[in-house]
Write an enzyme that holds these catalytic residues in place. Sequence first.
Site, short mmCIF file in Angstrom:
data_model
loop_
_atom_site.label_atom_id
_atom_site.label_comp_id
_atom_site.label_asym_id
_atom_site.label_seq_id
_atom_site.Cartn_x
_atom_site.Cartn_y
_atom_site.Cartn_z
N HIS A 175 65.62 53.15 15.66
CA HIS A 175 64.37 52.95 14.91
C HIS A 175 64.49 53.30 13.43
O HIS A 175 63.53 53.78 12.82
CB HIS A 175 63.23 53.73 15.56
N ASP A 191 52.80 56.96 22.67
CA ASP A 191 53.58 56.52 23.82
C ASP A 191 53.30 57.43 25.01
O ASP A 191 54.13 58.27 25.39
CB ASP A 191 55.07 56.45 23.50
N VAL A 250 61.35 58.12 18.27
CA VAL A 250 62.79 58.31 18.49
C VAL A 250 62.96 59.31 19.63
O VAL A 250 62.46 60.43 19.57
CB VAL A 250 63.48 58.83 17.22
N HIS A 251 63.70 58.92 20.65
CA HIS A 251 63.81 59.73 21.87
C HIS A 251 64.85 60.84 21.71
O HIS A 251 65.90 60.86 22.36
CB HIS A 251 64.14 58.85 23.07
N ASN A 299 53.69 52.55 19.90
CA ASN A 299 53.90 51.11 20.06
C ASN A 299 53.71 50.66 21.50
O ASN A 299 53.34 49.51 21.76
CB ASN A 299 55.30 50.72 19.56
#
Length: 482
Positions: free
Chosen positions: A349, A222, A377-378, A255
Amino acid sequence: MCVNSATPLYDWPSQLKRVPFISINKLHESTRATQNQKNMMRKCRSSLMEFPILIHTLCLLFFAQSLLSEDNNFVRQPAGQLIITPHHGSHSDPQQVHISLVGKEKMRVSWITEEKHAESVVEYGTEAGKYSAKSTGEHTSYRYFLYNSGKIHNVVIGPLKPGTTYFYRCGGSGQEFSLNTPPPNFPIEFVVVGDLGQTEWTASTLKHVESREYDVALLPGDLSYADSQQPLWDSFGRLVEPYASKRPWMVTEGNHEIEIFPIIYPQPFQPYNARWPMPFQQSASTSNLYYSFQLVATHVIMLASYTDFHSQSQQYTWLQSDLANIDRVKTPWVIVVLHAPWYNTNEAHQGEGESMRQSMEGLLYKARVDLVFAGHVHAYERFTRIYDNKIDSCGPMYVTIGDGGNREGLALMFKNPPSPLSLYREPSFGHGRLRILNETHAHWSWHRNNDTDAVVADEVWIETLSSSKACWNQQDAPNEEL
């Protein structure tokens, strides 16, 4: 415990990260507010194709809110505004310059020119303004709907001396750049940044990263968050150029790099592969999406979460062979980088890396991989050593670090009660540093972005599994069940 994901491999709309926002002043209305904001964000996403940058920026401006951390002394920030970085040079001037490692003592220099007749050549040397060597490479380009990329140049330079500063110029014109080659021996330091994006928080993260010396950057996917808006790839390249042109950036896809469009563009990763070529051929891989490289007695494996990984797949077969060829006497450290985490106690997620874990975890455990870094995962989360959902002193230490500065905000919600597998977790923007001191010990630290400073919020000393006689003698996992 993770569960199986029902999300199809390339069902990218369903994998768009939905981050819940909570108003500080109206916590009791959080459920209704979150749903309303989700609906509004869906409307924004549906408009992105028509008004890509304007609508996107407006969404960030109007629907971001202040967020409160568990630490009362620290206010967790919302997603920052999108940064659009323009090109101020001529059509022939190199832009979006970045470098990557290619085999032993070589590097690839990649850049873009708007001028289609510009040469794919790099001049370089150890003195500023004096170029004692010259290399010629290749170029490519691509089309995506009405967008035509510039000329994408790729030139491999070397052999280069380790621990040396080189000055170089791309295409025979434009500004002079400099790069630092990694050292020949320990210590060596990796910076790890996931889900970077191009927001104000991205700029803050990059500034903090650059405030201290390091040797190589590892990015678990990403990158630009272009999401089919191709000008955002160019903007991202210009934003990171001051950093990625100095030290090698080694990346794998996430993704947001898939960028397929049914029927018209059914093949994923076209822009990513064109813009960020990695040294996959040197590790006998057949795909730019997964590869490995060797650096100072450390073997780094970059895996692909969004291509086939089952036991009959090419990626699985390649990984099996790559791991088998590692000599742990000469290479005591083994690190794996991928996008979708195999272990995750965040609400976001959940289970999306479970199928890959079930397929490949045994290979990593048998090879005594030391660390596994993931993004997606942020938030930041550090786990203990694990194998098959249980504490195991011979398994890898897992770290989720998808907090570089993405435009979607932070993943605030962690499961409660906390899992004994998870040792530290926090949804804040930041970056990590892995400093390998010698053949047996390394230091990991996570640096939270706190206003203008980078604060060390989590750190731990790590001992490599190659030095553990118990792990190499025992054949059965796991050591301790929960």
